[in-house]
Design a protein around this motif. Structure first.
Motif, PDB file in Angstrom:
ATOM      1  N   THR A 320       0.833  -1.201   0.000  1.00  0.00           N
ATOM      2  CA  THR A 320       0.000   0.000   0.000  1.00  0.00           C
ATOM      3  C   THR A 320       0.869   1.254   0.000  1.00  0.00           C
ATOM      4  OG1 THR A 320      -1.690  -1.226   1.236  1.00  0.00           O
ATOM      5  CG2 THR A 320      -1.886   1.178   1.216  1.00  0.00           C
ATOM      6  N   ALA A 321       1.933   1.227   0.817  1.00  0.00           N
ATOM      7  CA  ALA A 321       2.823   2.393   0.887  1.00  0.00           C
ATOM      8  C   ALA A 321       3.489   2.643  -0.464  1.00  0.00           C
ATOM      9  CB  ALA A 321       3.875   2.180   1.976  1.00  0.00           C
ATOM     10  N   ARG A 322       3.940   1.562  -1.124  1.00  0.00           N
ATOM     11  CA  ARG A 322       4.563   1.705  -2.451  1.00  0.00           C
ATOM     12  C   ARG A 322       3.614   2.397  -3.407  1.00  0.00           C
ATOM     13  NH1 ARG A 322       6.797  -4.352  -3.509  1.00  0.00           N
ATOM     14  NH2 ARG A 322       8.836  -4.146  -2.499  1.00  0.00           N
ATOM     15  N   ARG A 323       2.355   1.969  -3.355  1.00  0.00           N
ATOM     16  CA  ARG A 323       1.367   2.531  -4.265  1.00  0.00           C
ATOM     17  C   ARG A 323       1.117   3.999  -3.915  1.00  0.00           C
ATOM     18  NH1 ARG A 323       0.732   2.396  -8.963  1.00  0.00           N
ATOM     19  NH2 ARG A 323       1.292   0.208  -8.806  1.00  0.00           N
ATOM     20  N   LEU A 324       1.087   4.318  -2.622  1.00  0.00           N
ATOM     21  CA  LEU A 324       0.887   5.712  -2.218  1.00  0.00           C
ATOM     22  C   LEU A 324       2.065   6.572  -2.666  1.00  0.00           C
ATOM     23  CD1 LEU A 324      -0.607   5.211   1.375  1.00  0.00           C
ATOM     24  CD2 LEU A 324      -1.808   6.086  -0.637  1.00  0.00           C
ATOM     25  N   VAL A 325       3.273   5.983  -2.658  1.00  0.00           N
ATOM     26  CA  VAL A 325       4.450   6.738  -3.091  1.00  0.00           C
ATOM     27  C   VAL A 325       4.437   6.926  -4.603  1.00  0.00           C
ATOM     28  CG1 VAL A 325       6.972   6.622  -3.328  1.00  0.00           C
ATOM     29  CG2 VAL A 325       5.885   6.060  -1.140  1.00  0.00           C
ATOM     30  N   LEU A 330      -5.542   3.428  -6.419  1.00  0.00           N
ATOM     31  CA  LEU A 330      -5.127   2.349  -5.526  1.00  0.00           C
ATOM     32  C   LEU A 330      -5.660   1.001  -5.971  1.00  0.00           C
ATOM     33  CD1 LEU A 330      -5.238   4.333  -2.248  1.00  0.00           C
ATOM     34  CD2 LEU A 330      -3.327   2.959  -3.010  1.00  0.00           C
ATOM     35  N   GLY A 331      -6.583   0.989  -6.930  1.00  0.00           N
ATOM     36  CA  GLY A 331      -7.003  -0.313  -7.450  1.00  0.00           C
ATOM     37  C   GLY A 331      -8.261  -0.809  -6.791  1.00  0.00           C
ATOM     38  N   ALA A 332      -9.232  -1.101  -7.617  1.00  0.00           N
ATOM     39  CA  ALA A 332     -10.510  -1.568  -7.096  1.00  0.00           C
ATOM     40  C   ALA A 332     -10.415  -3.036  -6.723  1.00  0.00           C
ATOM     41  CB  ALA A 332     -11.589  -1.360  -8.143  1.00  0.00           C
ATOM     42  N   GLU A 333     -11.132  -3.409  -5.711  1.00  0.00           N
ATOM     43  CA  GLU A 333     -11.160  -4.801  -5.272  1.00  0.00           C
ATOM     44  C   GLU A 333     -12.522  -5.403  -5.571  1.00  0.00           C
ATOM     45  OE1 GLU A 333      -8.863  -6.537  -3.369  1.00  0.00           O
ATOM     46  OE2 GLU A 333      -7.376  -4.982  -3.010  1.00  0.00           O
TER      47      GLU A 333
ATOM     48  N   LYS B 116      15.987  -0.793 -18.405  1.00  0.00           N
ATOM     49  CA  LYS B 116      15.340  -0.209 -19.594  1.00  0.00           C
ATOM     50  C   LYS B 116      13.831  -0.063 -19.376  1.00  0.00           C
ATOM     51  CE  LYS B 116      18.872  -0.360 -22.649  1.00  0.00           C
ATOM     52  NZ  LYS B 116      19.533   0.860 -23.096  1.00  0.00           N
ATOM     53  N   ALA B 117      13.215  -1.097 -18.793  1.00  0.00           N
ATOM     54  CA  ALA B 117      11.768  -1.056 -18.581  1.00  0.00           C
ATOM     55  C   ALA B 117      11.409   0.053 -17.604  1.00  0.00           C
ATOM     56  CB  ALA B 117      11.266  -2.409 -18.073  1.00  0.00           C
ATOM     57  N   ASP B 118      12.196   0.182 -16.526  1.00  0.00           N
ATOM     58  CA  ASP B 118      11.956   1.243 -15.547  1.00  0.00           C
ATOM     59  C   ASP B 118      12.072   2.611 -16.192  1.00  0.00           C
ATOM     60  OD1 ASP B 118      11.303  -0.105 -13.350  1.00  0.00           O
ATOM     61  OD2 ASP B 118      13.232   0.086 -12.334  1.00  0.00           O
ATOM     62  N   ALA B 119      13.147   2.775 -16.966  1.00  0.00           N
ATOM     63  CA  ALA B 119      13.385   4.074 -17.594  1.00  0.00           C
ATOM     64  C   ALA B 119      12.235   4.423 -18.541  1.00  0.00           C
ATOM     65  CB  ALA B 119      14.718   4.061 -18.341  1.00  0.00           C
ATOM     66  N   ALA B 120      11.675   3.403 -19.196  1.00  0.00           N
ATOM     67  CA  ALA B 120      10.590   3.648 -20.149  1.00  0.00           C
ATOM     68  C   ALA B 120       9.227   3.715 -19.462  1.00  0.00           C
ATOM     69  CB  ALA B 120      10.586   2.557 -21.218  1.00  0.00           C
ATOM     70  N   GLY B 121       9.187   3.405 -18.157  1.00  0.00           N
ATOM     71  CA  GLY B 121       7.910   3.445 -17.436  1.00  0.00           C
ATOM     72  C   GLY B 121       6.953   2.337 -17.853  1.00  0.00           C
ATOM     73  N   VAL B 122       7.503   1.209 -18.263  1.00  0.00           N
ATOM     74  CA  VAL B 122       6.651   0.072 -18.617  1.00  0.00           C
ATOM     75  C   VAL B 122       6.934  -1.087 -17.668  1.00  0.00           C
ATOM     76  CG1 VAL B 122       6.551   0.734 -21.054  1.00  0.00           C
ATOM     77  CG2 VAL B 122       8.294  -0.912 -20.285  1.00  0.00           C
ATOM     78  N   ARG B 123       6.055  -2.061 -17.667  1.00  0.00           N
ATOM     79  CA  ARG B 123       6.235  -3.200 -16.781  1.00  0.00           C
ATOM     80  C   ARG B 123       6.965  -4.328 -17.494  1.00  0.00           C
ATOM     81  NH1 ARG B 123       1.529  -5.124 -12.804  1.00  0.00           N
ATOM     82  NH2 ARG B 123       2.203  -3.158 -11.884  1.00  0.00           N
ATOM     83  N   LEU B 124       7.817  -5.031 -16.759  1.00  0.00           N
ATOM     84  CA  LEU B 124       8.447  -6.257 -17.249  1.00  0.00           C
ATOM     85  C   LEU B 124       8.093  -7.341 -16.238  1.00  0.00           C
ATOM     86  CD1 LEU B 124      10.261  -8.008 -18.948  1.00  0.00           C
ATOM     87  CD2 LEU B 124      12.256  -6.897 -17.949  1.00  0.00           C
ATOM     88  N   ALA B 125       7.170  -8.215 -16.606  1.00  0.00           N
ATOM     89  CA  ALA B 125       6.638  -9.215 -15.675  1.00  0.00           C
ATOM     90  C   ALA B 125       7.092 -10.608 -16.110  1.00  0.00           C
ATOM     91  CB  ALA B 125       5.120  -9.135 -15.636  1.00  0.00           C
ATOM     92  N   LEU B 326      -6.297   1.251 -15.178  1.00  0.00           N
ATOM     93  CA  LEU B 326      -6.453   2.144 -14.033  1.00  0.00           C
ATOM     94  C   LEU B 326      -5.597   3.393 -14.168  1.00  0.00           C
ATOM     95  CD1 LEU B 326      -6.452  -0.434 -11.107  1.00  0.00           C
ATOM     96  CD2 LEU B 326      -8.368   0.991 -11.818  1.00  0.00           C
ATOM     97  N   GLY B 327      -4.499   3.289 -14.930  1.00  0.00           N
ATOM     98  CA  GLY B 327      -3.590   4.415 -15.062  1.00  0.00           C
ATOM     99  C   GLY B 327      -2.620   4.474 -13.906  1.00  0.00           C
ATOM    100  N   GLY B 328      -1.758   5.472 -13.922  1.00  0.00           N
ATOM    101  CA  GLY B 328      -0.749   5.593 -12.887  1.00  0.00           C
ATOM    102  C   GLY B 328       0.502   4.842 -13.295  1.00  0.00           C
ATOM    103  N   PRO B 329       1.584   5.045 -12.558  1.00  0.00           N
ATOM    104  CA  PRO B 329       2.851   4.421 -12.919  1.00  0.00           C
ATOM    105  C   PRO B 329       2.753   2.898 -12.841  1.00  0.00           C
ATOM    106  CG  PRO B 329       3.021   5.579 -10.818  1.00  0.00           C
ATOM    107  CD  PRO B 329       1.674   5.876 -11.358  1.00  0.00           C
ATOM    108  N   LEU B 330       3.553   2.243 -13.663  1.00  0.00           N
ATOM    109  CA  LEU B 330       3.474   0.783 -13.719  1.00  0.00           C
ATOM    110  C   LEU B 330       4.271   0.119 -12.609  1.00  0.00           C
ATOM    111  CD1 LEU B 330       3.380   0.440 -17.537  1.00  0.00           C
ATOM    112  CD2 LEU B 330       1.756  -0.586 -15.981  1.00  0.00           C
ATOM    113  N   GLY B 331       5.080   0.885 -11.911  1.00  0.00           N
ATOM    114  CA  GLY B 331       5.748   0.300 -10.750  1.00  0.00           C
ATOM    115  C   GLY B 331       7.140  -0.183 -11.074  1.00  0.00           C
ATOM    116  N   ALA B 332       8.080   0.300 -10.302  1.00  0.00           N
ATOM    117  CA  ALA B 332       9.478  -0.065 -10.537  1.00  0.00           C
ATOM    118  C   ALA B 332       9.753  -1.451  -9.988  1.00  0.00           C
ATOM    119  CB  ALA B 332      10.384   0.955  -9.865  1.00  0.00           C
ATOM    120  N   GLU B 333      10.620  -2.168 -10.661  1.00  0.00           N
ATOM    121  CA  GLU B 333      11.009  -3.500 -10.200  1.00  0.00           C
ATOM    122  C   GLU B 333      12.462  -3.476  -9.720  1.00  0.00           C
ATOM    123  OE1 GLU B 333       9.333  -6.481 -10.549  1.00  0.00           O
ATOM    124  OE2 GLU B 333       7.564  -5.850 -11.677  1.00  0.00           O
TER     125      GLU B 333
END
Lengths: 433, 433
Positions: A320-325, A330-333, B116-125, B326-333
């Motif tokens: 949750t903190a990561r998402r807030l940062v 925050l994502g629907a459940e 590269k994925a982080d820099a581009a703001g995309v997810r690598l899963a 949902l939008g928003g950043p894809l999250g750094a790994e």
């Protein structure tokens, strides 16, 4: 670096461990989340009560309402329905995300709480509510989101697993195994919620909701505990290659009319000893998931205890903190499916039925006729003869094919009425065969 | 409703199942993600090659570059280093998120790709890269993010587990068990990557990176396969209450000088038969995780196969699509920790050493002296005498306490040089005791 204010409600077994981790691991948590997690207070009924912890005294407060109003993340570990529900709603109303381990509240009133959290755009996370430390909610919700789960079988109550495992390994009767579990701290003084399956039922409702993308609550769960399981049941099961486990089961089934629905139920269950769940001993928990593409999966670990449950709580706090940062929604459940709950009598299951009969010709034919009349077919039958000559008595054990609960219950009733039957010694459902 | 364009690279065992799910389950996927997932094409080397699938012919293309340029999500299931790497970079450069099951590429070059994925703001899963259908990466990364993992033990290669399990249950020699596994399709014609541990080593590097928040690559992994494991090793292990498993191990240790580091290694390992990993049979996989607060956790399921691996791929596709909707950043790994990899010789482990000795007075004293000289202490010793009188020979089996690899290897070398030793029959590492 950003600071996120974290409010803790409750300082019992789990809460005190969560507070310890927030304080002791502050640096590691900051580097993982990108924010300092500041524990702003711990709401308790009596701040001066003696506690087995060296948490700073000035963190404690009785003013839970005020505490949550100023928080970014509220961790609710009070348990029970009230005031937990009101405080969670108060927190959500003030824009805080909530992390909770309160299975009873979620199973009773989850739908309303999720709706409020969604509307407010905050997260409501609850990994700790099911199977303690075992990460099970996130894998079901996210990792299996591209698959179709067909069945979930969970050992989700450590107390009952401890008791059944002890009965299986020592041959003890239920009352003795319970007393020993109480002596060792695995069972509470009033063990009702555990041994009658209520705790497992709450967790079953939550697991079913996640697995089938539909809200199920406690009213949808059929529940039978383990207090009627005897040492003789366990010995007979053992002899036939089975172990008895209390399972929370959520599965997609078709009823008589071909309509699809979900059965959510808790009952003592015969499992083949080769089933992965059969190897779950002591107070450990495990959740076995069957999915169309993934096949069989099992998640195993500690289902209770302060530190293990705190681990699950902290996983939610960090996410949750990561998402807030990072920002962003925050994502629907909110579940997207609408699968109805099946009434228990329409659920198909398989029975193991033990009978004491007078050893005379015709008894098997009479019993078999009752099965046939109710449309229940027999998968296996074992006969054991005790004594000799006029004293001879026989024990019969039938395992049926799958049939509806209604048909199986009616079959057992009709068998009880037969003259040739001394007694119906046990009726247990069977899974995993 | 929004449409997300999904490009698929590769149409083998897993790729064809992913395509099937995207097409057949389109409605369910749309309701779970909030977007239609449109499969825009499948890049293959030869579109006209015969395929055991009824996928629409017009989806196939040889122009992978063009396909990824127009995609929101690229699913890479070609395997191998090139052209997979170039195409992933091309996709990332064009703003697409990437879902991959390519363990070899991630273990060889993951750090650069994540950057590269982080820099581009995309997810690598990459859930499918380790242990097939088992959701393990998300639980380690997210659910345990508030805990400290101390050790990961993984059965992450189904082929070797199948072979070792067959040797354990039938008494077969390695070559015969391998031939049978090949006949049944559990081992490839060239089994090197599996039996020599290379596949497990890639997965070990990925698991270690996640568990310890630091990038580890294949160069950090010590690797020993199972081709030298004999039926006699397995029989002796069985007699002593152990089973032999090929484990990928990642654990935090202190070296001689007290410096903290992570050991990542793959080797055949003696495990007590009561250990939860010992019950993992056939081609199944399981990952056992030890964390400070959570305690012991295990994740079990199918480690390979088209549909199971496709389930893991689709979980990543749905999660990524949800985030895109949902939008928003894809999250750094990007890992946040910096724990060094420990060189293998500094790692502490425990050895089981089997010796054929001439049965004469003094032999045990001579061997014990060698252990003592190298600072290695003995935990248990078993002696078995074969034959009688002048023909008598003895077999000794030592299990040591933990000591450094360097000390243990030197001990074995010195024992080999003793006159009283006929041969060193086996050297295997021990875990879980």
């Amino acid at each position: 670096m950003k600071t996120l204010k974290v409010a803790l409600l409750g300082c019992g077994n789990v809460g005190s461990q969560v507070a310890r981790i927030l304080i002791d691991d502050a640096d590691a948590l900051a580097s993982r989340t990108g924010a300092r997690l500041e524990l702003t207070g711990i709401a308790v009924r009596n701040p001066d009560a003696p506690r087995d912890t060296d948490l700073p005294k000035d963190l404690f407060t009785t003013d839970a309402e005020k505490l949550v109003e100023d928080a970014d993340i509220v961790i609710e570990l009070m348990g029970g329905l009230e005031p937990a529900r009101s405080l969670m709603l108060h927190a959500i109303g003030h824009g805080a995300s909530v992390v909770t381990g309160n299975k009873a509240l979620l199973a009773a009133d989850g739908a309303a709480l999720f709706e409020k959290a969604d509307a407010a755009g905050v997260r409501l996370a609850y990994e700790a509510a099911v199977a303690g430390a075992i990460p099970i909610l996130r894998p079901i919700r996210d990792s299996l989101s591209g698959d179709r789960i067909t069945r979930v079988l969970g050992i989700v109550n450590g107390t009952t697993n401890y008791i059944l495992d002890a009965m299986d390994s020592t041959g003890a009767q239920f009352a003795d195994a319970l007393a020993e579990a109480q002596r060792l701290g695995y069972a509470e003084a009033d063990p009702t919620a555990d041994v009658e399956g209520h705790d497992a039922a709450s967790k079953g409702a939550i697991l079913a909701s996640l697995a089938f993308h539909t809200h199920f609550d406690l009213a949808n769960v059929s529940c039978e505990g383990i207090s009627a399981v005897t040492a003789e049941d366990i010995a007979a099961a053992k002899e036939a290659g089975f172990v008895i486990k209390l399972l929370a089961i959520a599965e997609k089934l078709q009823d008589d009319d071909g309509a699809e629905g979900v059965s959510v139920r808790v009952h003592p269950t015969l499992l083949p000893r080769t089933h992965p769940l059969a190897a779950v001993h002591g107070a450990f928990n495990a959740v076995f998931v069957e999915a169309e593409n993934a096949g069989e999966l099992m998640f195993y670990g500690q289902g209770a205890g302060g530190a293990p449950t705190a681990s699950a709580v902290m996983g939610d706090v960090v996410s949750t903190a990561r998402r807030l940062v990072l920002g962003g929604p925050l994502g629907a459940e909110t579940p997207t499916g609408h699968v109805p709950a099946l009434p228990f009598e329409k659920v198909t299951t398989s029975y193991s039925i033990g009978l004491q009969v007078t050893d005379q010709p015709g008894v098997l034919a009479a019993v078999a006729r009752v099965f046939a009349e109710h449309g229940v077919s027999i998968e296996t039958m074992r006969q054991t003869i005790h004594g000799e000559g006029g004293q001879a008595a026989a024990e019969l054990r039938f395992v049926t094919h799958r049939a509806t609960e209604a048909a199986l219950a009616a079959t057992v009733e009709a068998i009880r009425g037969l003259d040739v039957i001394n007694s119906v010694t046990s009726v247990l459902r069977v899974e995993g065969v």
